[in-house]
Design an enzyme around this catalytic site. Structure first.
Site, short mmCIF file in Angstrom:
data_model
loop_
_atom_site.label_atom_id
_atom_site.label_comp_id
_atom_site.label_asym_id
_atom_site.label_seq_id
_atom_site.Cartn_x
_atom_site.Cartn_y
_atom_site.Cartn_z
N HIS A 80 0.84 -1.26 0.08
CA HIS A 80 0.04 -0.12 -0.09
C HIS A 80 0.92 1.36 -0.04
O HIS A 80 2.00 1.42 0.60
CB HIS A 80 -0.95 0.11 1.08
CG HIS A 80 -2.06 -0.95 1.29
ND1 HIS A 80 -2.85 -1.12 2.12
CD2 HIS A 80 -2.07 -1.97 0.36
CE1 HIS A 80 -3.73 -2.10 1.81
NE2 HIS A 80 -3.34 -2.75 0.63
N GLU A 82 0.61 3.99 1.83
CA GLU A 82 1.05 4.29 3.06
C GLU A 82 2.21 3.61 3.58
O GLU A 82 3.18 4.16 4.26
CB GLU A 82 -0.13 4.06 4.08
CG GLU A 82 -1.31 5.03 3.79
CD GLU A 82 -2.39 4.33 2.92
OE1 GLU A 82 -3.55 4.79 2.63
OE2 GLU A 82 -1.80 3.24 2.14
N CYS A 108 -6.22 1.55 5.22
CA CYS A 108 -6.82 0.10 5.72
C CYS A 108 -6.43 -0.14 6.96
O CYS A 108 -5.74 0.80 7.78
CB CYS A 108 -6.30 -1.17 4.68
SG CYS A 108 -4.69 -1.54 4.98
N CYS A 111 -2.45 -0.79 7.64
CA CYS A 111 -1.68 0.60 7.41
C CYS A 111 -2.05 1.41 8.58
O CYS A 111 -1.00 2.18 9.20
CB CYS A 111 -2.29 1.12 6.21
SG CYS A 111 -1.52 0.48 4.54
#
Length: 159
Positions: A80, A82, A108, A111
């Site tokens: 991801h 992040e 999410c 994260c």
């Protein structure tokens, strides 16, 4: 004479530019970590270094059955945005404690846990992720400010 953008607008525009480097077309997202009006790190959705990208070999889709019976499909090939921004900061020895993260959508759950442990104190998300309730609750419990530019839910194509 043009108006100078606010810091939030400025960093979110950079986040949008970073997201254009994403290599998975299912969720082209980006992230920018900033502190004291300075960019510390950026990240976008993509496969781990030296691994094939979705744009090259296709998606690695997994079906997820949620507690409420809802079924969704997620691409598991990528890291991801992040996570990649946090990894970039770590790789280069950049302290992100107390920073703000700008991101395309609500991070999410995974994260969110990483963000909490990194000491990031504020999240500015362009859109609500369609499954953001748990992350929102975690950020509230950790006393991390979560602001949305657009309060609408982002529903990307579930291929």
């Amino acid at each position: 004479m043009s108006m100078r953008p606010s810091w939030n607008t400025y960093f979110m525009q950079i986040c949008d530019a970073v997201a254009k480097r994403a290599t998975c077309d299912r969720g082209r997202s980006g992230a920018v970590i900033a502190k004291d009006d300075q960019i510390l790190a950026t990240g976008y959705v993509g496969s781990p270094t030296n691994f094939p990208h979705c744009d090259e070999v296709g998606h690695n889709l997994k079906t997820v059955v949620h507690d409420d019976g809802r079924i969704s499909t997620h691409c598991m090939r990528t890291v991801h945005a992040e996570q990649n921004a946090i990894c970039q900061a770590a790789k280069h020895g950049v302290n992100i404690d107390g920073a703000t993260m700008y991101c395309t959508m609500t991070p999410c759950r995974t994260c969110a846990m990483i963000i909490i442990n990194c000491g990031i104190k504020k999240i500015v998300a362009q859109w609500r992720y369609h499954d953001a309730c748990e992350s929102e609750e975690m950020f509230a419990q950790a006393h991390i400010t979560l602001d949305y530019i657009n309060n609408e839910k982002l529903n990307y194509e579930q291929q």
